[in-house]
Scaffold this motif. Structure first.
Motif, PDB file in Angstrom:
ATOM      1  N   TYR A 214       0.846  -1.198   0.000  1.00  0.00           N
ATOM      2  CA  TYR A 214       0.000   0.000   0.000  1.00  0.00           C
ATOM      3  C   TYR A 214       0.880   1.246   0.000  1.00  0.00           C
ATOM      4  N   TYR A 221       2.052   6.795  -6.651  1.00  0.00           N
ATOM      5  CA  TYR A 221       0.997   7.643  -7.216  1.00  0.00           C
ATOM      6  C   TYR A 221       1.158   9.097  -6.795  1.00  0.00           C
ATOM      7  N   ASN A 222       1.540   9.326  -5.569  1.00  0.00           N
ATOM      8  CA  ASN A 222       1.580  10.695  -5.070  1.00  0.00           C
ATOM      9  C   ASN A 222       2.565  10.830  -3.909  1.00  0.00           C
ATOM     10  N   ALA A 225       1.485  13.128  -1.031  1.00  0.00           N
ATOM     11  CA  ALA A 225       0.521  12.555  -0.097  1.00  0.00           C
ATOM     12  C   ALA A 225       1.206  11.525   0.799  1.00  0.00           C
TER      13      ALA A 225
ATOM     14  N   VAL B 345      -4.680  10.343  -2.562  1.00  0.00           N
ATOM     15  CA  VAL B 345      -4.052   9.618  -3.656  1.00  0.00           C
ATOM     16  C   VAL B 345      -5.172   9.406  -4.671  1.00  0.00           C
ATOM     17  N   PRO B 347      -5.753   8.138  -7.679  1.00  0.00           N
ATOM     18  CA  PRO B 347      -6.159   6.875  -8.307  1.00  0.00           C
ATOM     19  C   PRO B 347      -6.664   5.835  -7.305  1.00  0.00           C
ATOM     20  N   PHE B 348      -6.448   6.039  -6.005  1.00  0.00           N
ATOM     21  CA  PHE B 348      -6.930   5.095  -4.997  1.00  0.00           C
ATOM     22  C   PHE B 348      -8.439   5.241  -4.816  1.00  0.00           C
ATOM     23  N   ASP B 352      -9.522   3.299   0.337  1.00  0.00           N
ATOM     24  CA  ASP B 352      -8.073   3.331   0.534  1.00  0.00           C
ATOM     25  C   ASP B 352      -7.603   4.701   0.992  1.00  0.00           C
TER      26      ASP B 352
END
Lengths: 357, 506
Positions: A214, A221-222, A225, B345, B347-348, B352
């Protein structure tokens, strides 16, 4: 179209387009594409030995592609899998012929783990640390480390410390205690396939069912974040590139211990690069990587029969691969045209978001 | 005759009407403000006037002649100059190169000397000192804006449109901008000034057009408009300027910041020796013009930015050296300013995203394995509680509207039951309904005896919610005052750097 469908459709479209364009080129060159493709298929899946060889060829691709996919998932581009594969093969070979008195159940894991560690250090730790602490871009560092690895490999064999007695640039054979048993006689298919399948399952579970995976995906992805969530982004960069190298190194060792049994000058035929295409085509999904690897392996094994039966050069499969890469890499093109011709609800809602902001 | 006239302009995106029945007329030499909340349709209107969007209905007339812009170039040629909120400059090029870019004149050769001369001449006429040879990346934001203005005039703009021009400026830079606008007016160049800040608009504009929900509601001379009236027109209902909350039962100190100094990424000191306490049961508001150190201050408190000096105490423990995750575990919740960049995030899935800051904790994971069932159960509960739409735990965060994305973040942070919630601009860009929901949640936290640190650029919001208000200016906490005693005037004064002596609380 749902996201899942799109993930499946786009690679399939790329493959089909590749095959069609390849067929057109064969036709223009005066061959019969249908016959050629039938021969290609027969060469890849025509009898049990061919099938076994196709699957055998997929094993190193599966392992290196899994590694590249992990890096991609974390937003990193491991372009040096070829070198990590070489390093793994080198260490696997060295351990393989140096400890002939070990029982197989120690010798095999010893060689595999040694290769994994070496690949991990080569591909992950060094470029990972360089990225985390001085910001060196991993595309450059992994690629350069890859050249170093390949050239060290050649040095080792060409009158270097790993050269077997004689005049050929090759290492001694690995001892039988470090050899993965062949599953189907007269074929290259070894017990390595179980290692590859196990790796697929492990990578799948790690990526999608553990907190570690995870976090890897969050960082990919980020990264902002991820930082906000208290994750140590540089550390995950190292982990991700490290795992990537571990899998490529494993791929090299499995190839040596299952198929080649010795390291030679002509050891790799660019698996590390093909693996990048496999991961792209499979959209970094571990299970899709299995099928994509088998597909590319089939192109390569089938091309021999295609040449014999229909006279088409095996290089034709490289053309097909090239077209597929082009269409996989330019899937944005597809969405662009879709957006131009057919304004979907999604595009509109995006635009709305912009205009009202 | 009006220079620019807009008649019944309409623009629809899918099922959303972004602009409808928009009317506007711009006279020579006037500054015409367009006032409206975020989402009122100001940007859409500007994009149509500047040729980026095509109107679905209505007319745009320049000097009485109807225009049909196919692209921004047509609009530029017609004499419309736009300075966008986000500058369209190339940082690596010089001022002169940026100004002439796209209109170099000669087809092949670039006459650098001519360009420099012309830039110098325009900037001199305007009273905007500008060095044409310096690279744009070396200029402060206010100067970059000047480059944009000069660029527009270089292209013979006869109308200048400024889109939220003061959002990024310091008070001094704002004053300088106003001087430029007045000079342009003297030269008979009208300016459209887009803003959602009442005070500013009342200072600079001759006439004001208020937009609400995509429509132009009213146009009036600035002299006729009171702040209250304008606010009411913008929001469409009586604006509650008083606090809607019960007085706080404040208790122990939760967060104590002592002598904090923080640098930004360019090593500039942005927070200077700031000290304050936040207690249980209160909302401590921090007001100030954007870019006066609020972001850096908050990032330092949550652990995302290193300190240059000072100490941070949380529940009497020194957390100055603690990591971000350490602070999360101690109970600091954080709603970041940029929800898409930092908070989610995209795309999550929603589920999530709801565990982003607690993925390592029970029940969301057990010895390293994700527990998808409990994650889902918790997500469904939060979706119901916070009214997140669509109510789907599996929806990708990117598919949600801004308001619902913000609800996801708030739900996540509040579900962690923090002792302190830091919320930066929690209602930016949201519609009135969503804003009220988020305000309600913040107030409920206080009632449970938790502490809230609220940073906002909207004075209304700060005044409505806070128990005490601190004002930041140029990195310093200029004043801390009781919210009951605070008025727009005293706060506004403090935001310009004036120290309000009697308001200073210990």
């Amino acid at each position: 179209m749902s996201k899942r469908m799109q993930n499946l459709m786009l690679p399939l479209l790329a493959v089909i387009t590749g095959l069609i364009l390849g067929g057109i080129i064969m036709w223009i060159s005066g061959y019969k594409p249908i016959n050629a493709y039938i021969a290609l298929f027969q060469g890849a899946f025509g009898n049990p030995v061919f099938i076994a060889n196709t699957i055998a060829g997929a094993i190193p691709l599966i392992l290196t592609s899994l590694g590249i996919a992990i890096a991609f998932r974390t937003g990193l581009f491991n372009i040096g899998a070829e070198g990590q594969y070489w390093i793994g093969a080198m260490v696997g070979t060295w351990i393989g012929y140096n400890f002939p008195h070990l029982p197989w159940y120690i010798h095999i894991p010893f060689a595999l783990i040694g290769a994994m560690l070496a690949g991990g250090i080569w591909g992950g730790l060094i470029p990972g640390l360089a990225k985390a602490f001085v910001g060196a871009h991993e595309v450059i560092t992994t690629m350069m480390m890859s050249y170093i690895a390949i050239l060290i490999g050649h040095f080792m064999l060409e009158r270097g410390p790993m050269m077997a007695p004689g005049y050929n640039p090759q290492s001694p054979l690995v001892s039988p205690t470090a050899t993965l048993p062949t599953l189907i006689s007269n074929s290259n298919l070894s017990a390595g396939i179980f290692i590859a399948i196990a790796a697929i399952i492990v990578v799948y579970l790690v990526l999608f069912h553990t907190t570690f995976g995870y976090r890897l995906r969050t960082v990919g992805y980020n990264p902002m974040a991820a930082k906000y969530a208290g994750m140590n982004v540089p550390l995950f960069t190292i982990y991700s590139l490290g795992l990537s190298g571990v899998l490529a190194g494993l791929g090299g060792a499995v190839q040596i211990m299952g198929v080649d049994h010795q390291l030679t000058d002509t050891f790799s035929s660019g698996y590390g690069y093909t693996a990048i295409v496999v991961s792209l085509l499979a959209r970094n999904n571990p299970i899709a990587i299995f099928f994509a690897s088998v597909f590319f392996s089939a192109l390569s094994t089938g091309s021999q029969v295609m040449q014999i039966n229909s006279g088409v050069s095996p290089n034709m499969t490289d053309v097909i691969t090239g077209v597929i890469i082009f269409f996989v890499a330019t899937d944005k093109l597809y969405s662009y045209f879709r957006g131009r011709f057919r304004r979907t609800a999604k595009a509109q809602s995006e635009q709305k978001g912009v205009s009202l902001s | 005759m009006a220079i620019l006239e807009i008649r019944n302009l309409r623009k629809v995106f899918g099922s959303v009407i972004a602009n409808d029945e928009v009317n506007l007329s711009l006279e020579a030499g006037e500054t015409h403000a367009i006032l409206g909340e975020n989402g009122a349709g100001k940007s859409t209107l500007i994009k149509m006037i500047s040729g980026l969007y095509k109107p679905d209905a209505g007319q745009i007339l320049l000097n009485g002649v109807e225009q049909h812009f196919a692209n921004p170039r047509d609009a530029i040629l017609a004499g419309i100059g736009v300075v966008h909120q986000h500058f369209m400059l190339i940082p690596a090029l010089s001022v002169a190169e940026n100004v002439v870019l796209g209109s170099e004149g000669s087809r092949f050769l670039f006459r650098k000397k001519d360009a420099i001369e012309k830039v110098l001449r325009i900037s001199k006429e305007l009273g905007l000192p500008l060095d044409p040879a310096i690279k744009v990346q070396d200029l402060p934001v206010g100067m970059q804006q000047r480059v944009e203005i000069v660029k527009a005039l270089y292209r013979n703009a006869r109308i200048l449109i400024l889109d939220e021009p003061t959002a990024v400026l310091t008070p001094q830079e704002t004053e300088e901008l106003f001087a430029v606008v007045r000079r342009l007016n003297q030269d008979q160049i009208p300016v459209i000034f887009i803003s959602h800040k009442l005070d500013e608009v009342r200072e600079i504009a001759d006439r004001i057009t208020v937009m609400r929900a995509g429509k132009s509601v009213n146009t009036m001379p600035v002299a006729d408009a009171t702040a209250k009236e304008l606010a009411q027109l913008m929001v469409g209902r009586e604006v509650v300027l008083e606090t809607i909350k019960t007085p706080a039962q404040t208790g122990n100190v939760v967060l104590s910041v002592e002598g904090l100094s923080v640098r930004d990424d360019r090593k500039m000191t942005r927070v200077k020796n700031v000290s304050f306490d936040v207690r249980t049961g209160e909302i401590f508001g921090i007001a100030g013009v954007d870019g006066n150190g609020q972001t850096e201050l908050v990032e330092a408190i949550v652990g995302l930015r290193k300190l240059e000096g000072g100490k941070i105490l949380f529940l009497d423990k020194d957390i100055t050296a603690e990591s971000v995750s350490g602070r999360i575990h101690r109970g600091i919740g954080y709603v970041p300013q940029d929800r898409q960049r930092d908070g989610l995030v995209l795309p999550f899935t929603v589920a999530d995203n709801l565990i982003l800051r607690s993925v390592g904790n029970q029940p969301f994971s057990k010895s390293g394995w994700l527990q998808k069932k409990s994650t889902r159960a918790s997500a469904e509960k939060l979706i119901k509680e916070f009214d997140i739409r669509p109510p789907l735990a599996d929806a990708q965060a990117v598919s949600l509207s801004g308001g619902n994305q913000q609800k996801v973040i708030l739900a996540r942070e509040m579900s962690r039951e923090p002792q302190l919630l830091i919320a930066v601009q929690p209602t930016r860009g949201l519609d009135v309904g969503a804003i009220e929901g988020i305000h309600r949640h913040l107030l409920s936290l206080c009632e449970q005896g938790k502490a809230v640190l609220l940073v906002s650029l909207e004075l209304e919001e700060i005044m409505q919610l806070s128990d005490r208000i601190g004002v930041m200016h140029a990195g310093e906490l200029v004043t801390v005052m009781d919210a009951k005693k605070a008025t727009r005037e005293t706060l506004g004064l403090a935001m310009t750097g004036e120290r309000v002596e009697e308001g200073v609380a210990p």
